[in-house]
Scaffold this motif. Structure first.
Motif, PDB file in Angstrom:
ATOM      1  N   ARG A   1       0.821  -1.164  -0.139  1.00  0.00           N
ATOM      2  CA  ARG A   1       0.063  -0.035  -0.048  1.00  0.00           C
ATOM      3  C   ARG A   1       0.915   1.073   0.098  1.00  0.00           C
ATOM      4  NH1 ARG A   1      -0.282  -2.079   5.184  1.00  0.00           N
ATOM      5  NH2 ARG A   1       0.355  -0.664   6.862  1.00  0.00           N
ATOM      6  N   PRO A   2       0.262   2.650  -0.529  1.00  0.00           N
ATOM      7  CA  PRO A   2       1.259   3.687  -0.410  1.00  0.00           C
ATOM      8  C   PRO A   2       1.477   3.998   1.019  1.00  0.00           C
ATOM      9  CG  PRO A   2      -0.825   3.798  -1.730  1.00  0.00           C
ATOM     10  CD  PRO A   2      -0.957   2.770  -1.019  1.00  0.00           C
ATOM     11  N   ILE A   3       2.705   4.696   1.183  1.00  0.00           N
ATOM     12  CA  ILE A   3       3.412   4.857   2.309  1.00  0.00           C
ATOM     13  C   ILE A   3       3.868   6.415   2.380  1.00  0.00           C
ATOM     14  CG2 ILE A   3       5.201   4.370   4.126  1.00  0.00           C
ATOM     15  CD1 ILE A   3       3.286   2.165   4.038  1.00  0.00           C
ATOM     16  N   ALA A   4       3.443   7.086   3.227  1.00  0.00           N
ATOM     17  CA  ALA A   4       3.553   8.651   3.450  1.00  0.00           C
ATOM     18  C   ALA A   4       4.904   8.599   4.668  1.00  0.00           C
ATOM     19  CB  ALA A   4       2.540   9.309   3.831  1.00  0.00           C
ATOM     20  N   LEU A   5       6.055   9.337   4.004  1.00  0.00           N
ATOM     21  CA  LEU A   5       7.098   9.510   4.804  1.00  0.00           C
ATOM     22  C   LEU A   5       7.145  10.724   5.601  1.00  0.00           C
ATOM     23  CD1 LEU A   5       9.982   8.581   2.110  1.00  0.00           C
ATOM     24  CD2 LEU A   5       8.588   6.923   3.756  1.00  0.00           C
ATOM     25  N   HIS A   6       7.214  10.630   6.928  1.00  0.00           N
ATOM     26  CA  HIS A   6       7.550  11.691   7.848  1.00  0.00           C
ATOM     27  C   HIS A   6       9.027  11.661   8.311  1.00  0.00           C
ATOM     28  CE1 HIS A   6       3.119  12.697   8.991  1.00  0.00           C
ATOM     29  NE2 HIS A   6       3.451  13.171   7.672  1.00  0.00           N
ATOM     30  N   LEU A   7       9.716  12.518   7.919  1.00  0.00           N
ATOM     31  CA  LEU A   7      11.243  12.472   7.963  1.00  0.00           C
ATOM     32  C   LEU A   7      11.731  13.254   9.078  1.00  0.00           C
ATOM     33  CD1 LEU A   7      12.364  12.714   4.417  1.00  0.00           C
ATOM     34  CD2 LEU A   7      11.865  10.630   5.706  1.00  0.00           C
ATOM     35  N   GLU A   8      12.532  12.726   9.992  1.00  0.00           N
ATOM     36  CA  GLU A   8      13.210  13.368  11.132  1.00  0.00           C
ATOM     37  C   GLU A   8      14.665  13.116  11.148  1.00  0.00           C
ATOM     38  OE1 GLU A   8      13.013  13.679  16.132  1.00  0.00           O
ATOM     39  OE2 GLU A   8      11.841  12.452  14.893  1.00  0.00           O
ATOM     40  N   VAL A   9      15.637  14.102  11.301  1.00  0.00           N
ATOM     41  CA  VAL A   9      17.080  13.988  11.305  1.00  0.00           C
ATOM     42  C   VAL A   9      17.218  13.865  12.650  1.00  0.00           C
ATOM     43  CG1 VAL A   9      19.333  14.952  11.149  1.00  0.00           C
ATOM     44  CG2 VAL A   9      17.658  15.277   9.363  1.00  0.00           C
ATOM     45  N   ASP A  10      18.035  12.838  13.202  1.00  0.00           N
ATOM     46  CA  ASP A  10      18.401  12.570  14.526  1.00  0.00           C
ATOM     47  C   ASP A  10      19.822  11.950  14.662  1.00  0.00           C
ATOM     48  OD1 ASP A  10      18.640  11.759  17.274  1.00  0.00           O
ATOM     49  OD2 ASP A  10      16.718  10.666  17.312  1.00  0.00           O
ATOM     50  N   SER A  11      20.611  12.738  15.365  1.00  0.00           N
ATOM     51  CA  SER A  11      22.185  12.108  15.210  1.00  0.00           C
ATOM     52  C   SER A  11      22.185  11.075  16.240  1.00  0.00           C
ATOM     53  CB  SER A  11      22.954  13.296  15.790  1.00  0.00           C
ATOM     54  OG  SER A  11      22.632  13.970  17.044  1.00  0.00           O
ATOM     55  N   ALA A  12      21.452  10.750  17.051  1.00  0.00           N
ATOM     56  CA  ALA A  12      21.431   9.677  17.976  1.00  0.00           C
ATOM     57  C   ALA A  12      21.269   8.376  17.069  1.00  0.00           C
ATOM     58  CB  ALA A  12      20.367   9.736  18.811  1.00  0.00           C
ATOM     59  N   VAL A  13      20.772   8.440  15.892  1.00  0.00           N
ATOM     60  CA  VAL A  13      20.483   7.171  15.154  1.00  0.00           C
ATOM     61  C   VAL A  13      22.048   6.651  14.699  1.00  0.00           C
ATOM     62  CG1 VAL A  13      19.704   6.243  13.024  1.00  0.00           C
ATOM     63  CG2 VAL A  13      18.347   7.688  14.223  1.00  0.00           C
ATOM     64  N   GLU A  14      23.053   7.552  14.394  1.00  0.00           N
ATOM     65  CA  GLU A  14      24.271   7.036  14.349  1.00  0.00           C
ATOM     66  C   GLU A  14      24.380   6.150  12.903  1.00  0.00           C
ATOM     67  OE1 GLU A  14      26.341   5.140  17.431  1.00  0.00           O
ATOM     68  OE2 GLU A  14      25.772   6.806  18.934  1.00  0.00           O
ATOM     69  N   GLY A  15      23.927   6.712  11.918  1.00  0.00           N
ATOM     70  CA  GLY A  15      24.066   6.023  10.566  1.00  0.00           C
ATOM     71  C   GLY A  15      22.591   5.172  10.360  1.00  0.00           C
ATOM     72  N   GLY A  16      22.413   4.668   9.194  1.00  0.00           N
ATOM     73  CA  GLY A  16      21.490   3.943   8.753  1.00  0.00           C
ATOM     74  C   GLY A  16      19.852   4.842   8.987  1.00  0.00           C
ATOM     75  N   LEU A  17      18.868   3.920   9.015  1.00  0.00           N
ATOM     76  CA  LEU A  17      17.754   4.489   9.160  1.00  0.00           C
ATOM     77  C   LEU A  17      16.800   3.698  10.611  1.00  0.00           C
ATOM     78  CD1 LEU A  17      16.484   4.364   5.519  1.00  0.00           C
ATOM     79  CD2 LEU A  17      16.957   6.251   6.995  1.00  0.00           C
ATOM     80  N   LEU A  18      16.030   4.441  11.194  1.00  0.00           N
ATOM     81  CA  LEU A  18      15.215   3.872  12.084  1.00  0.00           C
ATOM     82  C   LEU A  18      13.825   4.129  11.664  1.00  0.00           C
ATOM     83  CD1 LEU A  18      14.725   2.312  14.953  1.00  0.00           C
ATOM     84  CD2 LEU A  18      14.664   4.708  16.009  1.00  0.00           C
ATOM     85  N   ILE A  19      12.876   3.179  11.463  1.00  0.00           N
ATOM     86  CA  ILE A  19      11.486   3.281  10.731  1.00  0.00           C
ATOM     87  C   ILE A  19      10.570   2.848  11.542  1.00  0.00           C
ATOM     88  CG2 ILE A  19      10.129   2.760   8.591  1.00  0.00           C
ATOM     89  CD1 ILE A  19      12.754   2.455   7.308  1.00  0.00           C
ATOM     90  N   ARG A  20       9.421   3.520  11.628  1.00  0.00           N
ATOM     91  CA  ARG A  20       8.310   3.107  12.699  1.00  0.00           C
ATOM     92  C   ARG A  20       6.818   3.282  11.810  1.00  0.00           C
ATOM     93  NH1 ARG A  20       4.764   5.772  15.893  1.00  0.00           N
ATOM     94  NH2 ARG A  20       6.075   7.642  16.128  1.00  0.00           N
ATOM     95  N   ILE A  21       6.259   2.229  11.602  1.00  0.00           N
ATOM     96  CA  ILE A  21       4.932   2.139  10.966  1.00  0.00           C
ATOM     97  C   ILE A  21       4.024   1.649  11.889  1.00  0.00           C
ATOM     98  CG2 ILE A  21       3.620   1.486   8.914  1.00  0.00           C
ATOM     99  CD1 ILE A  21       6.356   1.215   7.371  1.00  0.00           C
ATOM    100  N   GLY A  22       3.213   2.352  12.414  1.00  0.00           N
ATOM    101  CA  GLY A  22       2.167   1.926  13.453  1.00  0.00           C
ATOM    102  C   GLY A  22       2.994   1.324  14.579  1.00  0.00           C
TER     103      GLY A  22
END
Length: 272
Positions: free
Chosen positions: A230-251
């Motif tokens: 299904r279509p997914i809308a992206l809400h993006l946030e820059v967070d230096s604590a992530v330290e590379g890569g991506l952290l994705i939350r869907i529900g």
């Protein structure tokens, strides 16, 4: 809301869509304002709230009560929506108030959708939620249920008036007027989710150490769409604590591709 209230909301939303059919933007705004007003009235008047949501009474009698009290206060578009709402079977008086508030918000989102501005409203709500959530004193002020309403309006207007869509401004003003136990940042996130659902899309909250390019965003969106079908809308946030890569939350689901997440997973494995 449980099943009964969800069914009541769905039935009343059909009436709402009929009420907005052919309406001009100003008429939809007026409809939403009147629904917000009824929700506020029932929030204050517990006896009336219980009477209009009492599932043990005849639906027609509840409608007659609502029409008798509100017919001269509501326009021709809002009154049938309120009548349908009180005829429906809600699980609790609180759900009736929540439902009326939800209908008012939906009316404004319909207005934005018909103007081709729903994407902009969704993005503005999400960004405002992040901004206000990061400023403790501002959030405390706007979330205070005992705070002066006019004063909160003034703060909101100074912050965003003329910088966001009129629908966004209206939604934010209504939220700070009646936060109903929620932090404003939480309420704004709920509104962003509601606008995304209006477009029949899911929302992926994406945290990354650095901003994603347009190409990266498009590739991520296509990948998530394949995964979830299904279509997914992206809400993006820059967070230096992530330290590379991506952290994705869907529900309730979290996809952790960050260095931090992988290190935490490794530590858990080593501890077992």
């Amino acid at each position: 809301m449980n099943a009964a209230s969800r069914e009541a909301l769905a039935a009343t939303e059909l009436q709402l869509l009929q009420a907005t059919d052919g309406a001009q933007a100003a008429e939809i705004t007026g409809l939403a304002d009147e629904l917000f007003g009824v929700a506020a009235l029932l929030g204050r008047e517990s006896t009336l709230r219980r009477a209009l949501a009492d599932a043990s009474t005849d639906p027609r009698s509840r409608e007659d009560l609502a029409r008798g009290l509100l017919a001269d206060k509501l326009g021709a578009r809002a009154l049938p929506v309120v009548a349908e709402a009180v005829r429906a079977r809600w699980s609790s008086p609180k759900d009736l108030v929540d439902g009326l508030e939800r209908l008012a918000r939906t009316a404004l989102l319909v207005q934005a959708e018909r103007a081709g501005r729903l994407d902009a409203v969704e993005d503005e709500l999400f960004r405002l939620g992040r901004i206000i959530g990061s400023q403790v004193d501002l959030e405390r002020l706007l979330s205070d249920p005992t705070g002066d309403e006019a004063g909160k309006y003034a703060v909101v207007d100074q912050l965003i008036e003329g910088k966001v869509e009129p629908v966004t401004l209206n939604l934010v003003r209504q939220l700070v007027a009646r936060p109903r136990g929620r932090r404003v940042s939480e309420g704004l996130e709920e509104l962003a989710e509601l606008s995304a659902k209006r477009r029949e899309r899911s929302v992926a909250h994406v945290r990354s150490a650095i901003p994603l390019s347009d190409e990266q965003q498009q590739r991520l969106s296509r990948t998530l769409q394949r995964i979830y079908s299904r279509p997914i809308a992206l809400h993006l946030e820059v967070d230096s604590a992530v330290e590379g890569g991506l952290l994705i939350r869907i529900g309730d689901e979290v996809i952790d591709g960050s260095i931090t997440g992988r290190l935490q997973s490794l530590r858990r494995d080593l501890a077992d």
